[in-house]
Write a protein that holds these residues in place. Sequence first.
Motif, short mmCIF file in Angstrom:
data_model
loop_
_atom_site.label_atom_id
_atom_site.label_comp_id
_atom_site.label_asym_id
_atom_site.label_seq_id
_atom_site.Cartn_x
_atom_site.Cartn_y
_atom_site.Cartn_z
N ARG A 46 1.07 -1.50 -0.52
CA ARG A 46 0.40 -0.04 -0.08
C ARG A 46 1.15 1.43 0.25
NH1 ARG A 46 -2.88 -3.24 4.23
NH2 ARG A 46 -4.11 -4.33 2.95
N TYR A 47 1.94 0.81 1.14
CA TYR A 47 2.96 2.25 0.84
C TYR A 47 3.56 2.39 -0.83
CZ TYR A 47 7.61 4.55 0.85
OH TYR A 47 8.58 5.19 1.25
N ARG A 48 3.84 1.34 -1.25
CA ARG A 48 5.51 1.22 -2.76
C ARG A 48 4.18 1.78 -4.07
NH1 ARG A 48 7.84 -1.71 -5.77
NH2 ARG A 48 7.16 -3.73 -5.18
N LEU A 49 2.89 1.10 -3.54
CA LEU A 49 2.03 1.34 -5.09
C LEU A 49 1.10 1.94 -5.34
CD1 LEU A 49 2.95 -2.94 -5.56
CD2 LEU A 49 4.27 -0.79 -6.58
N SER A 50 0.50 1.78 -4.23
CA SER A 50 -0.47 2.40 -3.32
C SER A 50 -1.63 1.64 -3.15
CB SER A 50 -1.25 3.06 -4.45
OG SER A 50 -2.37 2.33 -5.77
N VAL A 51 -2.55 2.11 -2.30
CA VAL A 51 -3.60 1.08 -1.81
C VAL A 51 -4.93 0.75 -2.32
CG1 VAL A 51 -5.65 3.10 -1.75
CG2 VAL A 51 -5.54 1.29 0.09
N ASN A 52 -5.02 0.97 -3.88
CA ASN A 52 -5.21 -0.34 -4.74
C ASN A 52 -3.44 -0.93 -5.39
OD1 ASN A 52 -8.12 0.85 -5.08
ND2 ASN A 52 -7.08 3.16 -5.15
N TYR A 53 -2.74 -1.62 -4.78
CA TYR A 53 -2.06 -2.06 -5.95
C TYR A 53 -2.97 -3.18 -5.93
CZ TYR A 53 -1.63 -5.50 -1.80
OH TYR A 53 -2.44 -6.50 -0.60
N ALA A 54 -4.09 -3.85 -5.56
CA ALA A 54 -4.07 -4.81 -6.30
C ALA A 54 -4.64 -5.27 -7.51
CB ALA A 54 -5.65 -6.01 -5.00
N GLN A 55 -4.92 -3.52 -8.04
CA GLN A 55 -5.95 -3.74 -9.05
C GLN A 55 -4.42 -3.34 -10.71
OE1 GLN A 55 -8.52 -0.15 -9.64
NE2 GLN A 55 -9.17 -0.96 -7.09
N LEU A 56 -3.21 -3.10 -10.01
CA LEU A 56 -2.57 -3.84 -10.95
C LEU A 56 -2.30 -5.08 -12.22
CD1 LEU A 56 -0.07 -1.92 -9.63
CD2 LEU A 56 -0.91 -0.99 -11.09
N PRO A 57 -2.76 -4.98 -13.28
CA PRO A 57 -3.36 -5.73 -13.52
C PRO A 57 -2.44 -7.33 -13.63
CG PRO A 57 -2.63 -3.69 -15.69
CD PRO A 57 -2.23 -3.40 -14.48
N VAL A 58 -1.10 -6.77 -13.00
CA VAL A 58 -0.26 -8.11 -12.69
C VAL A 58 -0.35 -8.94 -11.23
CG1 VAL A 58 1.28 -7.20 -11.62
CG2 VAL A 58 2.60 -9.61 -12.43
N ASN A 59 -1.21 -8.19 -10.70
CA ASN A 59 -1.61 -8.96 -9.36
C ASN A 59 -2.62 -8.92 -9.59
OD1 ASN A 59 0.97 -7.96 -8.39
ND2 ASN A 59 0.14 -5.31 -7.52
N ALA A 60 -4.10 -7.97 -10.46
CA ALA A 60 -5.36 -8.43 -10.33
C ALA A 60 -6.28 -10.05 -10.02
CB ALA A 60 -5.79 -8.19 -11.75
N PRO A 61 -6.66 -10.12 -9.54
CA PRO A 61 -7.30 -11.84 -9.87
C PRO A 61 -8.65 -11.84 -10.74
CG PRO A 61 -8.52 -9.89 -8.07
CD PRO A 61 -7.83 -9.52 -8.49
N ILE A 62 -8.69 -12.91 -10.79
CA ILE A 62 -8.73 -13.90 -11.90
C ILE A 62 -10.46 -12.25 -12.04
CG2 ILE A 62 -10.51 -15.80 -13.52
CD1 ILE A 62 -8.25 -17.33 -12.53
N HIS A 63 -11.11 -12.83 -11.13
CA HIS A 63 -12.79 -12.04 -10.95
C HIS A 63 -12.43 -10.95 -10.54
CE1 HIS A 63 -14.31 -16.08 -12.67
NE2 HIS A 63 -13.79 -16.39 -11.33
N MET A 64 -12.54 -9.87 -11.11
CA MET A 64 -12.34 -8.20 -9.84
C MET A 64 -13.73 -8.47 -8.89
SD MET A 64 -9.94 -7.02 -11.53
CE MET A 64 -9.84 -5.90 -11.34
N PRO A 65 -13.05 -8.16 -7.66
CA PRO A 65 -13.35 -8.16 -6.83
C PRO A 65 -15.21 -7.46 -6.80
CG PRO A 65 -11.17 -7.40 -5.88
CD PRO A 65 -11.39 -7.54 -7.87
N ALA A 66 -16.04 -7.84 -5.91
CA ALA A 66 -16.71 -7.11 -5.87
C ALA A 66 -17.54 -6.77 -3.63
CB ALA A 66 -18.19 -7.77 -6.25
#
Length: 513
Positions: A351-371
Amino acid sequence: MPSSEVFNQRDGAVHTDSQGHPVGKPYAAQRAGQNGPLLLQDFALIDALSHFNRERIPERVVHAKGGGAHGTFEVTDPLDDLTCAELLSKRGNKCSATVRFSTVGGESGSADTARDPRGFSVKLRTEQGIWDHVYNNTPVFFLRDPAKFPRFIHTQKRDPQTHLKDADHFWDYLSQEPESFHQVMILFGDRGVPNGYRFMHGYSGHTHKLVKKDGSFVYAQFHYVSKQGTKFFTQAEADKLAGENPDYANQDLFEAIERGEHPSWDFCVQTMTPEQAEKFRYNICDLTKIWPHDEFPLRKVGTLTLHENVKNYFAEIEQVAFAPSHLIPGIEPSADPVLQSRLFAYPDAHRYRLSVNYAQLPVNAPIHMPANFQRDGFMAFHNQGNRPNYQSTIQKLTYPEAPYDFSAHEQFVGSLITELSSVTELDFEQPRKLWEKVFDDGAKQRFVDNVAGHLGGAKSDEIKRRTVSIFYAIHPDIGNGLAQRLNLGKVEPFKPLPASEAIKFRANLANRS
């Protein structure tokens, strides 16, 4: 990893600024007259200079130097008898994977051949979400108390005054922490400098739980076993490569995949029942101990294969974010205090290094986007449209039931943490077996040479003597060899508490639980 073909075409794409405006002369600049000063209105120039000043993101505090690739994880031997994790339930189940290997203590530009543990992190994109394996290439670590971790890492970094690596700091810390010497034995032995990333194993180190739907569970340790075998460098070879090709490991991995030599690892598990844990000689929450393979044999689960190099290092390796808290149903953490601290510390770093939305970056994103109800913040580009960001009766989400509930023998496990604060003879049994059963005569001599070479750089005789006293407690031959090499004379061995103290304590706990 989502496709990035649009960014990899070599077909004469039109050159633009960041807003997509065509820019015909990339090195030209607007001026006041033919030779006048530059104009602030030249957006393309100001945009380029401003972006250049902001190209770097914070470097990882640890594991800064690394490389990786993409691949596939395939289940070969299901674990459906031990866990409800869907990925592991059926032979042939597959998912995509991104892997990052790294050194631990060095900066981004440091040498790949440092005598240092190696990070071995794997991101699996499963139908139940992301499952990260945030492992090392050694089965144990230097500590078992999470409060010691930041201080320990500081001793591996640079002196606040000289900005140089400091052998006194390195050994001053370790000689105050006798439980660290199992890892020290591995680090300064022949396995201390792997030959690149393809020829090393990966270990969870921490104990996890495999959980079934009824809440029953077994404890588990995970292993990645290299199908290429293992290879290592001597200190002389490592030093030579550090000067000639400090990026050796990254180059070796990239070029092997380009040649079609796709490295692979067998993913295996050791398991232990709660009843076995209560009778086990060692503490299952102790990161400085291994589970002997003759008591708890490896069981193969699947295979990881790397077959695709990254197209953009920054997007796919520098921005990849692994965390041991990224788990799927059926895989749970144990009460290991260092693991528990990592569950928080790693996402906090991202969260510090990449931002609070680090999981939205393509390489970190899950198969099914969060709801969910998380919105906005830096780098938010998946804001879930018009879905309300609260528990709405207008646009409803589905809330699944918890997959299981368990609380077995928690009194026993919770009390184990108290035991970790004491140094006993148990802390020296496994390092002693490493010396006696694994190291041959040549390996023993190289080990003494490696430690003496590094410890000899310390200026303090007190630190040298304190360190050698701990090696004496592991085995007299190590202590004698180091004392002679360092001209220390007679050194009194360190005296830990008797092993019986810890064993008696744990037996009493088991009886009460």
